[in-house]
Design a protein around this motif. Structure first.
Motif, mmCIF file in Angstrom:
data_model
loop_
_atom_site.group_PDB
_atom_site.id
_atom_site.type_symbol
_atom_site.label_atom_id
_atom_site.label_comp_id
_atom_site.label_asym_id
_atom_site.label_seq_id
_atom_site.Cartn_x
_atom_site.Cartn_y
_atom_site.Cartn_z
ATOM 1 N N PRO A 172 -43.321 -24.427 28.272
ATOM 2 C CA PRO A 172 -43.810 -24.417 29.667
ATOM 3 C C PRO A 172 -44.408 -25.753 30.095
ATOM 4 C CG PRO A 172 -44.335 -22.340 28.628
ATOM 5 C CD PRO A 172 -43.751 -23.222 27.540
ATOM 6 N N GLU A 196 -36.165 -20.281 30.059
ATOM 7 C CA GLU A 196 -37.244 -19.625 29.310
ATOM 8 C C GLU A 196 -37.647 -20.477 28.124
ATOM 9 O OE1 GLU A 196 -36.482 -14.933 30.378
ATOM 10 O OE2 GLU A 196 -36.023 -15.666 28.365
ATOM 11 N N THR A 211 -38.259 -26.011 35.417
ATOM 12 C CA THR A 211 -39.307 -25.010 35.273
ATOM 13 C C THR A 211 -39.029 -24.225 34.007
ATOM 14 O OG1 THR A 211 -39.542 -24.796 37.666
ATOM 15 C CG2 THR A 211 -40.467 -23.031 36.316
ATOM 16 N N LEU A 235 -40.324 -21.138 31.836
ATOM 17 C CA LEU A 235 -41.176 -19.951 31.951
ATOM 18 C C LEU A 235 -41.711 -19.493 30.602
ATOM 19 C CD1 LEU A 235 -38.914 -18.025 34.482
ATOM 20 C CD2 LEU A 235 -40.919 -19.434 34.973
#
Lengths: 112, 116
Positions: free
Chosen positions: B84, B14, B114, B116
């Motif tokens: 991100p 995150e 990745t 988020l």
């Protein structure tokens, strides 16, 4: 900054056709490499060319280094679906300590 | 012989979290490179080391990125805090130096990040 321009960016052909990918720069390189990258993997070295005018063959792949060592081409004869992938050229200005410059790549799709 | 080894292969995190990517170069290779690959920007050089010393970090996007090579067999790329737009595949590559070297790079399989 040394730049390498590859063309075409995308290429979609039928199995059995021939193709040529180009890699051009205004800078001189002491050596130039061609890599092939498949999805989910890192680039894998295909060939290194060092001498101006040099031609190297790897089965159906023919690589040429320009006389002035500023450009290169990759020719594939009778392409096969297994040739599908991203083809990257990279130039090394100083092989002992310098950093390689990569082109943006050519995405090749060979349809059966 | 083992090639360049990277970990993790995939990471989903995150925004704001710290990310650490790891690389073990091929034994005997004196140069190590960190690249980032995206569809939009292709393969970008972030930083490279010769004999464990950072030589060129001009490709490091900003202060959130840092890289270390504490010894000849290990390097890390850290992103703190992650955003991100850092989502990409990060590759480590190594290269031998010295007589006979013609610039070839040996790449790991990459770490897909990745955020988020």
């Amino acid at each position: 900054t040394q730049l390498l321009e590859q063309s075409p960016q995308f290429l979609s052909i039928q199995e059995g056709e021939n193709l040529t990918v180009y890699c051009n720069s205004s800078s001189v390189f002491s050596s130039l490499q061609w890599y092939r990258q498949e999805p989910g993997e890192g680039p894998v070295l295909l060939v290194t060319v060092v001498t101006g005018g040099e031609v190297k063959k790897l089965k159906r792949l023919t690589f040429q280094f320009g006389d002035a060592r500023k450009d290169s081409s990759l020719h594939i004869t009778a392409a096969q679906p297994g040739d599908t992938g991203l083809y990257l050229c990279a130039g090394a200005p100083n092989t002992n300590a310098g950093k390689s410059t990569f082109g943006d790549g050519t995405t090749l799709t060979v349809k059966p | 012989d083992a090639g360049v080894i990277q970990s993790p292969r995939h990471e989903v995190t995150e925004m704001g979290q710290e990310v650490t990517l790891r690389c073990k170069p091929i034994s005997g290779h004196n140069s190590l490179f960190w690249y980032r690959q995206t569809m939009m920007r292709g393969l970008e050089l972030l930083i490279y080391f010769n004999n464990n010393v950072p030589i060129d970090d001009s490709g490091m996007p900003e202060d959130r990125f840092s890289a270390k090579m504490p010894n000849a067999s290990f390097s890390t790329l850290k992103i703190q805090p992650s955003e991100p737009r850092d989502s990409a595949v990060y590759f480590c590559a190594s290269r031998p130096t010295g007589a006979g070297n013609t610039g070839e790079l040996f790449f790991g399989e990459g770490s897909r990040l990745t955020v988020l």
